[in-house]
Scaffold this motif. Structure first.
Motif, mmCIF file in Angstrom:
data_model
loop_
_atom_site.group_PDB
_atom_site.id
_atom_site.type_symbol
_atom_site.label_atom_id
_atom_site.label_comp_id
_atom_site.label_asym_id
_atom_site.label_seq_id
_atom_site.Cartn_x
_atom_site.Cartn_y
_atom_site.Cartn_z
ATOM 1 N N MET A 162 9.517 -2.413 -1.420
ATOM 2 C CA MET A 162 9.543 -1.383 -0.379
ATOM 3 C C MET A 162 9.757 0.003 -0.979
ATOM 4 O O MET A 162 9.240 0.994 -0.455
ATOM 5 N N MET A 163 10.486 0.067 -2.069
ATOM 6 C CA MET A 163 10.652 1.367 -2.729
ATOM 7 C C MET A 163 9.325 1.863 -3.277
ATOM 8 O O MET A 163 9.084 3.067 -3.390
ATOM 9 N N GLN A 164 8.462 0.946 -3.634
ATOM 10 C CA GLN A 164 7.132 1.344 -4.081
ATOM 11 C C GLN A 164 6.239 1.766 -2.925
ATOM 12 O O GLN A 164 5.448 2.700 -3.038
ATOM 13 N N LEU A 165 6.379 1.072 -1.833
ATOM 14 C CA LEU A 165 5.450 1.281 -0.723
ATOM 15 C C LEU A 165 5.808 2.473 0.146
ATOM 16 O O LEU A 165 4.924 3.096 0.733
ATOM 17 N N LEU A 166 7.070 2.756 0.259
ATOM 18 C CA LEU A 166 7.466 3.845 1.152
ATOM 19 C C LEU A 166 7.196 5.188 0.489
ATOM 20 O O LEU A 166 7.608 5.441 -0.644
ATOM 21 N N ASP A 167 6.516 6.030 1.217
ATOM 22 C CA ASP A 167 6.157 7.354 0.715
ATOM 23 C C ASP A 167 6.201 8.314 1.896
ATOM 24 O O ASP A 167 5.605 8.038 2.939
ATOM 25 N N PRO A 168 6.908 9.412 1.762
ATOM 26 C CA PRO A 168 7.017 10.328 2.908
ATOM 27 C C PRO A 168 5.683 10.916 3.335
ATOM 28 O O PRO A 168 5.559 11.409 4.456
ATOM 29 N N GLU A 169 4.701 10.882 2.460
ATOM 30 C CA GLU A 169 3.431 11.520 2.803
ATOM 31 C C GLU A 169 2.350 10.519 3.197
ATOM 32 O O GLU A 169 1.207 10.899 3.417
#
Lengths: 382, 311
Positions: A108-115
């Protein structure tokens, strides 16, 4: 509980929170100490047996525009098989929750992106694959001898998951997308000032029933992540407008209270009476530890207010929960208790009275029988 | 009861962000471009990853502060409940009924004492499993159905006890079990399915918020098909006509057994009856063996866990 059709499960998809009359967005003005940048959070993991708790520590991460909250409950009944590990003997349930937690957090740290907007269904499929691989790899590493047992109740490395991934919709704004991903009977909740607590996950259990019925049924879990059984990770997305609280909890937190309303009361009254978030966390833990018959893990994240702000926002709801549901429910329970104690006392009195009255009646009633018995005894006496 | 947290360093709840280790590449398909409704959302420079070269996203996330993952809870240091709190409701109570179906035919002679010992141990281990996790066991009862073969033994093929409430009637339970002797039975198979049917129709408790209805079978032989004319009418009336009807009784959600509370533990050899059950019925754990012979401690613990904990 039957599975909700996919269309229904996703019925909140793309719902515009600004148009949801129950989204709580109108409550922000009730508290002076609410701003978009403020937040509160806590998490805990209570193991019933020291160093053998089968829930993993929760995931609790917060950023400016992203947040991640999750719990994992290793299933002790289905995964009670003990494996030898370098750390000593561990149950499959203990190992599974930790393996899943670690791999899900990293992914999830890889997948989550604010943009970038998270694609929920693809994320669910992605998590399914990485969790499956990780559990299979761990199982292979354990090199356990084959079990001599046959049962569909038992699974290799079984664990539940309830996860919330939050993405702010616009920089600095109050609106968030909330992705919920889960498998099993751990739960995700949202708490909003006007509507109180609302369950976001549908329990994966065999029996039909709602949250109230499930408290008594203790139903068999129908879908959970494991190394040897097919499973599904569900996804749904809702819109939320700060201020709000989200929460992930294993069934040790909510599964041993008298009703779902009591669980909301537990959360809100402890917040109401706590001087700060740390005290709130301690009070929730004390209340959960007082009733639970299981390991218990929970993570709470509130966005859009500080502790005092949330206290003010939920003051009316907290009062209403006690007045409307808890008070009447507890009064009925007390009445049942009093009646049961009165019935028990009446039974004891009846038993004692029956013995006394029969004793006083028996002498005359058995007069001839006792006379005959005495006569017989005289005849057989040499 | 001690409540303590997991103190394993590797399990820290909110670890610092670190580069992903041995993770597959992020597949572009997993990340969707901004949807039309947010296409006009301006980029948020402040939210950009601090390391532009970092492959991993999510760098916007930090451990929530205060990171209050509790590694232990000392009840003595927990904040006392303020007087204004609504009184804490007591936890849910459990009622546990266990029915032991024991083959007491002559072929069990070499192992009957071990089975008796296992029966005396079993209920205690289930109770300990429940109470170790703080479950409130409000009531524990056990009963015994000793069976042989109706075709060979007639009325003597069955010895049933009522439920003994433990620990109050521990002595009566022990006396009943001790009095069982392995004899008769004629040739294999035995009347094990009749015993299971009678166990399923036990007078299960209605007390408690949650229940466990457990049937444990020890036998060294396959089971006779149901429907034998040798079964006395008084017993036949309590036994389904065939295996299909017995299956219906086990699976009936409106029947005597709760769909979540029932468990059937079989220490029985592969063969007619027992293999049919473990292949079809829900909530069954089967250890294919001669009445539990060769059962490892690991498998025994797994069985007890499957009863004491949610599955």
């Amino acid at each position: 509980m039957t599975q909700e059709p996919a269309a229904d499960r996703d019925r909140d998809e793309d719902q515009d929170p600004s148009t949801d009359p129950q989204d709580g967005s109108g409550s922000g003005s009730q508290a002076g100490s609410t701003t978009m940048g403020q937040s509160v959070s806590f998490a805990f993991n209570l193991g019933k047996i020291e160093n053998q708790g089968e829930d993993s520590d929760p995931i609790l991460r917060e950023g400016r525009d992203l947040a991640l909250v999750a719990v994992f409950d290793g299933m002790g009944g289905a995964g009670g098989t003990v494996y030898e590990t370098p750390d000593g003997p561990r149950t499959g349930a203990y190992l599974a929750s930790r393996v899943a937690r670690d791999v899900v957090e990293r992914r999830m740290m890889q997948l989550l992106d604010p943009e970038w907007h998270l694609d929920g269904p693809r994320t669910a499929a992605d998590l399914h694959n990485v969790v499956t691989d990780a559990l299979n790899e761990r199982l292979a590493d354990l090199q356990a001898p084959p079990s001599g047992l046959r049962s569909r109740l038992l699974r290799a490395l079984p664990t539940t998951m309830a996860l919330l991934a939050l993405q702010r919709r616009e920089p600095g704004g109050p609106d968030w997308y909330c992705h919920i991903l889960w498998a099993g009977d751990s739960r995700a909740y949202v708490l909003e000032p006007d509507s109180g607590i609302r369950q976001l996950t549908l329990d994966d259990i065999r029996d039909e029933g709602d949250a109230m019925a499930n408290l008594r049924q203790d139903s068999v879990v129908s879908n959970a992540m494991s190394a040897d059984t097919a499973f599904e990770i569900h996804h749904r997305r809702i819109g939320l407008t700060a201020p709000f609280l989200v929460m992930a909890a294993t069934d040790g937190c909510f599964g041993y209270v008298r009703s779902p309303m009591h669980f909301e009361e537990l959360v809100l009254s402890t917040m109401r009476d706590a001087a700060d978030t740390e005290s709130w966390s301690a009070a929730v833990q004390a209340r959960v530890a007082g009733v639970t018959g299981d390991d218990a893990a929970m993570a709470v994240l509130g966005l859009g207010a500080d502790h005092n702000g949330f206290q003010q926002l939920f003051a009316e709801r907290s009062r209403a929960v006690v007045e409307t549901w808890i008070g009447p429910l507890d009064a009925l329970a007390d009445e049942v208790g009093h009646s049961e104690r009165a019935l028990e006392a009446a039974r004891s009195a009846h038993a004692a009275g029956s013995a006394d009255l029969w004793g006083s009646y028996k002498q005359v009633y058995e007069h001839h029988l006792t006379q005959q018995q005495a006569s017989n005894e005289e005849q057989v006496t040499p | 009861m001690t409540i303590s947290g997991d103190t394993s360093p590797s399990d820290a709840g909110a670890t610092p962000i670190e580069p992903p280790v041995e993770m597959p590449e992020v597949t572009p398909s997993t990340l969707a471009p901004p949807t039309p409704d947010s296409a006009t959302t301006p980029a948020n420079p402040a939210a950009a990853p601090s390391d532009p070269g970092a492959a991993a996203t999510g760098a916007d996330l930090t451990p929530a502060e205060p990171d209050a993952v509790q590694t232990s809870l000392d009840p003595g240091t927990a904040a006392p409940p303020p007087a204004a709190l609504v009184p804490v409701a007591t936890g849910l109570s459990y009622s546990v009924d266990i029915v032991f179906c024991i083959d007491v035919t002559g072929s069990m002679s070499p192992i009957i004492d071990a089975v008796k010992t296992n029966a005396m141990r079993f209920y205690d281990d289930v109770q300990t499993n429940l109470t170790d996790k703080g479950k409130n066991v409000d009531e524990l009862r056990v009963r015994v159905i000793a069976f042989r073969d109706f075709a060979a033994d007639g009325e003597a093929a069955l010895e049933e006890s009522d439920f003994f409430t433990l620990p109050d009637h521990q002595a009566h339970f022990s006396t009943f079990v001790s009095g069982l002797t392995a004899q008769g039975g004629g040739d294999a198979p035995e009347s094990g399915l009749e015993a299971v049917a009678l166990a399923m129709n036990s007078s299960w408790t209605m007390r408690g918020d949650r229940r466990r209805q457990v049937i444990v079978v020890w036998t060294d032989q396959a089971a006779q098909p149901l429907g034998s004319s040798a079964v006395p009418p008084s017993i036949g009336a309590r036994v389904p006509a065939d295996f299909s009807a017995l299956t219906d009784l086990w699976e009936d959600t409106q029947g005597p057994l709760g769909s979540s509370s029932k468990r059937l533990i079989l220490f029985a050899p592969d063969g007619p009856g027992w293999s049919d059950i473990s292949g079809v019925w829900e909530n069954v754990v089967h250890h294919p063996s001669q009445a539990g012979g060769g059962l490892s401690e690991v498998d025994y613990g797994t069985i007890v866990d499957s009863i004491g904990n949610s599955v």
